[in-house]
Design a protein around this motif. Sequence first.
Motif, short mmCIF file in Angstrom:
data_model
loop_
_atom_site.label_atom_id
_atom_site.label_comp_id
_atom_site.label_asym_id
_atom_site.label_seq_id
_atom_site.Cartn_x
_atom_site.Cartn_y
_atom_site.Cartn_z
N ASP A 137 0.55 -1.29 -0.03
CA ASP A 137 0.36 -0.13 -0.26
C ASP A 137 1.29 1.23 0.17
O ASP A 137 2.24 1.73 0.39
N PHE A 138 -0.01 2.28 0.06
CA PHE A 138 0.80 3.72 -0.69
C PHE A 138 0.07 4.77 -0.07
O PHE A 138 -0.58 4.68 -0.18
N THR A 195 4.16 0.64 2.36
CA THR A 195 3.48 -0.55 3.43
C THR A 195 4.58 -1.42 2.61
O THR A 195 4.28 -1.90 0.76
N GLY A 196 5.36 -2.43 3.21
CA GLY A 196 5.68 -4.64 2.22
C GLY A 196 5.89 -4.36 3.33
O GLY A 196 5.61 -4.59 4.74
N ASN A 197 5.82 -6.53 3.02
CA ASN A 197 6.11 -7.19 3.89
C ASN A 197 8.05 -8.37 2.99
O ASN A 197 8.39 -7.42 1.97
N TYR A 198 8.03 -8.90 3.98
CA TYR A 198 9.69 -9.43 3.64
C TYR A 198 9.86 -11.03 2.91
O TYR A 198 10.51 -12.11 3.25
N GLY A 199 8.75 -11.27 2.69
CA GLY A 199 8.32 -12.62 1.34
C GLY A 199 6.90 -13.01 1.44
O GLY A 199 5.86 -12.92 2.79
N GLY A 206 3.29 -8.70 11.94
CA GLY A 206 1.77 -9.17 12.09
C GLY A 206 1.65 -9.53 9.63
O GLY A 206 2.06 -9.17 9.61
N GLY A 207 0.49 -8.89 9.69
CA GLY A 207 0.33 -8.89 8.22
C GLY A 207 -0.95 -8.03 7.86
O GLY A 207 -1.44 -7.12 8.69
N GLY A 208 -1.49 -8.22 6.26
CA GLY A 208 -2.50 -7.28 6.02
C GLY A 208 -2.25 -5.62 6.24
O GLY A 208 -2.99 -5.09 6.51
N ILE A 209 -0.89 -5.28 5.69
CA ILE A 209 -0.79 -4.47 6.06
C ILE A 209 -1.43 -3.47 5.18
O ILE A 209 -1.53 -2.92 4.10
N THR A 210 -1.72 -1.77 5.84
CA THR A 210 -2.36 -0.89 5.10
C THR A 210 -2.38 0.32 5.69
O THR A 210 -1.93 0.57 6.95
N ILE A 211 -1.89 1.53 4.69
CA ILE A 211 -1.73 2.77 5.68
C ILE A 211 -2.13 3.90 4.56
O ILE A 211 -3.24 3.87 3.81
N GLN A 212 -2.53 5.02 5.82
CA GLN A 212 -3.51 6.17 5.92
C GLN A 212 -2.92 7.45 6.08
O GLN A 212 -2.46 7.29 7.69
N ILE A 213 -2.49 8.20 5.55
CA ILE A 213 -2.13 9.58 6.11
C ILE A 213 -3.23 10.76 6.44
O ILE A 213 -4.28 10.43 5.49
N ASP A 214 -3.00 11.51 7.48
CA ASP A 214 -3.93 12.38 8.28
C ASP A 214 -3.66 13.62 7.51
O ASP A 214 -2.13 14.09 6.53
#
Length: 482
Positions: A256-257, A268-272, A297-305
């Motif tokens: 996500d970005f 955001t991302g994961n290592y595999g 954890g997992g299922g990572i998403t992002i928001q900024i204000d």
Amino acid sequence: MKKNIYFSMLLPFFVSFIYAQNEAWTERFNYSATSIVSDIATDSDGNLLVCGEFSPICYGAACGPEPYGYFWRSYDKFGNLRWSDTSRGNTDIYKGDLNTLTLWGAAADEQGNFFLGGRYKGNCHLGTTILPPSVSSSDGVLAKINNAGNWQWIRTFNFEFTITEIEFFNHKLFTTGKYTLNNSDTLDGHFLPAGVHDFVACFDTVGNCEWINAFGMDRVFSLKTRDSLIYALVYPSICKFSMNGSYTSTPGGYDDFEIGKDKSMYITGNYGWGSNQVYVAKKDSTGVTEWIVNLTGGGITIQIDTLDAVYVRTYEGTIFDSVSAVKINKYDSNGNHMWEYTISPTADIDIKTDYEGNIYLFGYERDFTGAWPDPDNARITKICAGTCAVASSVEEIAENNSALVFPNPTPGIFQLIFSSSFKGNAIINVIDSKGIKVYNSTVSSFSENFQKEIDLSKNSKGIYLIEIITDDKRIVKRIIVN
């Protein structure tokens, strides 16, 4: 003068404020065995539109017809329910008959109007508008609803076409979704290649398509807007679209970005694949990494204000499952950790921010009863960016405070009072949380202040909307019957 004195004496007993840090309010509700919030949108006044679906938990021939449908409801910024409605279908899982409406995406414009997009199958309706019978398993739908809950226009797409996200930006509607065509075709004069494709598209504010770009299947996952540009995660790249639909792409491979105020990028991302090690990072406008934070954890998403504070959602496991808790972590723009918020024992929650930088958590949480399967309750939580005012009673804070209900909460019998500032006849409706009208009355004429006793003691406990409709205005109040 007498009228003004009358209401100024009553108001202090029914309207008050408290100030809270972080969590402002949480709303949970359930139309059926499973209720899920799929998306939300907020306008510039802080009003919130919530859309989602409800369905039974039932398997096999013994189920028979069960209620299945979709809801849309609006709250003010204090968490008071303003209005609510549903679209219902009937499903017989054993026979395979299905009339369903699914609204995946929501957005709001500067005037407080809302836009909804999704898909439908069979014979469905939005409000009083009956949609044309679908010609595929998922015909598309895009619609506009005003701040009072009235549908302004509805457009359907009579082929397999689903809208999954909507962003309102520069007086345009930008959408993502998926379509399927056996043969190439056009949409409002724009070419659509045959096959199964994800897309990014632009519509005007009356539902006409201005451009559409088709990509491969299961590739478009996230849509963002910033500084007259539209960004989409078209895996594995991030594509930057101009207002006319042309685009450039940057390789990424991120989960996500977000785009910051200074054109920096939060990723955001994961290592595999299957790993429970994930990260959130910030890159400057040239692509240089400024900071990175590793998480479990997992299922990572992002928001900024609005201040570029960063909100990151993760599940406890590697992916969402029936025992996952959800964690929301907040970081400032320099990567410093500010707080963590956990929803447990299990939930599927997404995040969005509003015009003021407040954050909303929405989705569902499981209600463990010991039996399987457990019901899922829709949930919305507002977390303030800083210190914010929260209504301490369920009385809606109307702009003119020209209507009151008391006592509130009530065991069933309550008084409704409204002033002579209303013109003409007044229609009084009481609506339950499922959108069913349980009381109706018309007041033909009155002077000064009108008072009426309403008895809901024979109705179920819960939250009810009191709607007063006159020639020149509509006021909605909320009351709890306990």
